[in-house]
Write an enzyme that holds these catalytic residues in place. Sequence first.
Site, PDB file in Angstrom:
ATOM      1  N   GLU A  17       4.558  -0.275   1.359  1.00 48.74           N
ATOM      2  CA  GLU A  17       4.857  -0.490  -0.078  1.00 48.74           C
ATOM      3  C   GLU A  17       5.212  -1.933  -0.394  1.00 48.74           C
ATOM      4  O   GLU A  17       5.880  -2.196  -1.404  1.00 48.74           O
ATOM      5  CB  GLU A  17       6.073   0.336  -0.538  1.00 48.74           C
ATOM      6  CG  GLU A  17       5.938   1.799  -0.605  1.00 48.74           C
ATOM      7  CD  GLU A  17       7.294   2.435  -1.033  1.00 48.74           C
ATOM      8  OE1 GLU A  17       8.107   1.772  -1.711  1.00 48.74           O
ATOM      9  OE2 GLU A  17       7.504   3.607  -0.685  1.00 48.74           O
ATOM     10  N   GLU A  68       0.822  -1.211   0.000  1.00 48.94           N
ATOM     11  CA  GLU A  68       0.000   0.000   0.000  1.00 48.94           C
ATOM     12  C   GLU A  68       0.852   1.255   0.000  1.00 48.94           C
ATOM     13  O   GLU A  68       2.016   1.236   0.387  1.00 48.94           O
ATOM     14  CB  GLU A  68      -0.943   0.037   1.199  1.00 48.94           C
ATOM     15  CG  GLU A  68      -0.381  -0.423   2.523  1.00 48.94           C
ATOM     16  CD  GLU A  68       0.823   0.324   3.029  1.00 48.94           C
ATOM     17  OE1 GLU A  68       0.795   1.576   2.967  1.00 48.94           O
ATOM     18  OE2 GLU A  68       1.789  -0.324   3.475  1.00 48.94           O
TER      19      GLU A  68
END
Lengths: 333, 333
Positions: free
Chosen positions: B296, B155
């Site tokens: 991430e 994310e």
Amino acid sequence: MSTLDRWNAKTKPPGSLGKIEWIATRLAAIEQTDHPQATPAVALLFAADHGVHAEGVSPYPQAVTAQMVSNIVHGGAASSVLAKLHGIEHFVIDVGVASEIAPHPRLVNRAIRRSTHNFAVQPAMSEGEFERVLAIGRECINAQAAQARVVLVGEMGIANTSSASAVAAALLGLPAHEITGAGTGLDATGITHKVAVIDAALALHTDRDPRAVLRCLGGFEIVAMCGAYLEASAQRKALLIDGFIATVALLAAARMDPTVLDVCIFSHQSSERGHRAVLNDLSAEPLLSLGMRLGEATGALMAYPLLVQSCTLLAEMATFAEAAVDNRAGSLG
Amino acid sequence: MSTLDRWNAKTKPPGSLGKIEWIATRLAAIEQTDHPQATPAVALLFAADHGVHAEGVSPYPQAVTAQMVSNIVHGGAASSVLAKLHGIEHFVIDVGVASEIAPHPRLVNRAIRRSTHNFAVQPAMSEGEFERVLAIGRECINAQAAQARVVLVGEMGIANTSSASAVAAALLGLPAHEITGAGTGLDATGITHKVAVIDAALALHTDRDPRAVLRCLGGFEIVAMCGAYLEASAQRKALLIDGFIATVALLAAARMDPTVLDVCIFSHQSSERGHRAVLNDLSAEPLLSLGMRLGEATGALMAYPLLVQSCTLLAEMATFAEAAVDNRAGSLG
């Protein structure tokens, strides 16, 4: 710009890569560069047999050392599979395997003698043999690791957790039961017997000078590992330290020259009983803890991709300025 | 032959690769094969902005979400560097970033709306929006992950640790202070404020059904991650779970369908405060603990080589019989 400043300019919150940032920073200090690299790397596996095997301290026959060396050089062992996967050159240096091994380009024959003596009854090796095998370890850094920035040192030798446990107990001043484990898979009765053999040897060989400890209780491969560490350190090559036996060899090397620790990165916490005590003595915090206990540099090989990832991130990540990303107020970048 | 029998036939003491043996055994069960593989893998990063950013819960400006998405798809972010290094396809799916992002082949535009509402004053999204973004997460498994055996879900969204902390606190029945951490780097005063914002939101939105919790306190990217997990599980794809936010999304998914946990491998223990409590609720033991807290999918990407190494060892190591190595008495091989 310091390596820390380089990390802090990258597009991420400062420190958010945790120990991964530490790895490249550590390599930068070892390699004395602002652009550390984890390649080329080489794995040097030292192999030898142990006279103490005669005491019944391993569930495996002694012939397995030579068989596994052959398996390693032919690509079938865990270490050979991982070295190939990572593009790491690997060699086995025979410093005293009990039986003959067919020649192979990855096999280096530097045998001192076929197996050490049984340290339960006499010193494992003579003073001359000790000095020779220590020098062989050093020479391998020049011969097989000349191009390498990172060196992974491993071992193969049936019964060598007995030797390593004895060396660690002697250097740490601990009774054998605090440091002795299952090795390749002894049961409780087997461990009790192994502890008794080691305690008797500690009573027989009482000199606690690290060279004397290695000569009386060590193995040829353990002494060669020591020599390799000392030479790698002298040449500012990074050492990715494997598990229990590799760390015991480093403990001995550090007692001879503490500066060897300046080039070390500890790869993994082994599940072999004595490893934690040795790591604690060296104030070492390994990268991985995955319950491994195989030797052959497999823990170091398993951790090696972390070094590659760290150096690649430092080299290739964009800075806040390059990527036109807003930094928080007051930050570098 | 079972995967365990295959491991025990390999030239190593049984169990001596520890958790590395568990990985391929787990993948074999997930993929329903005796020859598990970690490739191909894909990284799907869901990105969105958060209305709660207006409450001053992050040290970074909201514009950073769009800027970092651009950085990721252009190769400058930590996740893009690691994905490239590992040969993993990666995509960013915009499900609600606040500002426009220039088109790019790795960027998938599925934006619901530009940012959620501020959950401090109203539900983050409507019921219709919730269902739509959950479906988008599912659809990405078919669109971007169709060929993948292993899926890494990550994310990007400034302020999304506030949303994830609120969701976790609601689902675990904990006060905010037990689960709320520094995120990208708040100081103690900032964390105290963040805790107060979350506690007030927990008092405002009192329905503890997982869908209601996600709708009221979640983010578009967190709901999309949930959908991706549920679809990957339905298709028996392995999920390599990232850090705090990814694990909170999984907690919510598991409350909707507990069988999603059957395909999960947990990559790392984040240093974000709430992660341990969420992992404990899921009885999860991650592979790595390196003090990372970047998001991430970087933790999953860092652990990914362990999956490759495990599958390669199982596929390529010789057995005792193949290598003509003596096994100990009574062993398989």
